[in-house]
Write an enzyme that holds these catalytic residues in place. Sequence first.
Site, PDB file in Angstrom:
ATOM      1  N   GLY A 123       0.794  -1.214   0.000  1.00 51.84           N
ATOM      2  CA  GLY A 123       0.000   0.000   0.000  1.00 51.84           C
ATOM      3  C   GLY A 123       0.827   1.264   0.000  1.00 51.84           C
ATOM      4  O   GLY A 123       0.373   2.307  -0.477  1.00 51.84           O
ATOM      5  N   GLU A 146       2.913  -9.342  -1.820  1.00 49.64           N
ATOM      6  CA  GLU A 146       1.560  -9.870  -1.594  1.00 49.64           C
ATOM      7  C   GLU A 146       1.405 -11.366  -1.849  1.00 49.64           C
ATOM      8  O   GLU A 146       0.603 -12.024  -1.178  1.00 49.64           O
ATOM      9  CB  GLU A 146       0.541  -9.102  -2.452  1.00 49.64           C
ATOM     10  CG  GLU A 146       0.234  -7.697  -1.960  1.00 49.64           C
ATOM     11  CD  GLU A 146       1.274  -6.667  -2.390  1.00 49.64           C
ATOM     12  OE1 GLU A 146       1.114  -5.491  -2.022  1.00 49.64           O
ATOM     13  OE2 GLU A 146       2.231  -7.042  -3.098  1.00 49.64           O
ATOM     14  N   ASP A 154      -1.874  -5.248  -5.496  1.00 45.26           N
ATOM     15  CA  ASP A 154      -3.093  -4.472  -5.721  1.00 45.26           C
ATOM     16  C   ASP A 154      -2.741  -2.986  -5.756  1.00 45.26           C
ATOM     17  O   ASP A 154      -1.729  -2.617  -6.327  1.00 45.26           O
ATOM     18  CB  ASP A 154      -4.143  -4.813  -4.652  1.00 45.26           C
ATOM     19  CG  ASP A 154      -3.659  -4.515  -3.238  1.00 45.26           C
ATOM     20  OD1 ASP A 154      -2.439  -4.526  -3.010  1.00 45.26           O
ATOM     21  OD2 ASP A 154      -4.490  -4.276  -2.348  1.00 45.26           O
TER      22      ASP A 154
END
Length: 384
Positions: A123, A146, A154
């Site tokens: 993130g 991830e 993502d």
Amino acid sequence: MASLNSTRRDDDSVVLVQEDFFARTLTLNRPRQLNALNFEMISRLLELFLAYEEDANVKLVILKGKGRAFCAGGDVAAVVRDINEGNWRLGAIFFQKEFTLNYLMATYSKPQVSILNGIVMGGGAGASIHGRFRVATENSVFAMPETALGLFPDVGASYYLSRLPGFFGEYVGLTGARLDGAEMLACGLATHFVPSTRLSSLEADLCKVDSSEFANIQAILDQYSQHPTLKEKSAYYRMDVIDKCFSRRTVEEILSALEEEAAKRANDWLSTTIQSLKKASPMSLKISLRSIREGRLQGVGQCLVREYRMVSHVLRGEVSKDFREGCRAILLDKDRNPKWEPSKLELINDHMVEQYFSKLDDEEWEELKLPARFNLPVTAIAKL
């Protein structure tokens, strides 16, 4: 850097705000958690970025982290707690808000300068790489880890990883390989490299610029930027092998190609790369590869909408519960011994993968709705 023309708020806020002349400096302020993004931080950043875009007195936004990390990722442990309590939709709201912030940054009409002086993962990459300027230092450590957590790259990573040279994005996204500041600059994840000892001077000069013209900010950054030499064992020197292997159509073919290379000339890099793939969640590898491949042909908004579908399926856990298991093994119990299910690549069929890319069969679930954007600079329009 404080002056008569600056105001500072030093408190317990998760995002510290400093006003200097024409700049706003936002500091992620959870140093003990390596500035992992929680819902409060994401909400505050979204609020501030929206306000600054409308404020004619604000010419640029500087984003950095307190302590030894810029941001080590999203606070996924909190999301897993929600899942374990039967509230996967609360986790979906977290990602919905985070992806909206990513989209705002990707299409921002004013310069965003992210100072990546430390750990930049998951993130944290989403909160910086989408911005126009990314400054790496000798302390930078980038990774998208991830697949080791049962998730997938993502936060719009399928957009920016797919645009790295050759198939370097597939390598970084599937293996979770760590890159230093020099490698970030070489592959384009960073736009500049500035020694950490010069960051204070750089920030002071940026704050004095009475302009939102990207060229003016670029000129200042260029004055400070250096071109560091890649380390002898840098993965970037192995682009020929990376392109040869990670260009293959399936994860199985990628692994097979790497093992063929290792049989010809065994070395530490090849064995580490192979082991990283074998330790990762097989389902995560499958959906990650398809996601990055689709990202090559999509705009950043399309990538985020698709990734929201994918993460909603991951949270719901109907096809696989690997995200819950990966977080248990890596973040919570820390035994580093996840029991993936399905346990092998060959146990995953195309239908299972396809489900992650389809709309959820759930009356309460909605697609990600991104905000309309107007008067965008050319750099933002190109991402659409």
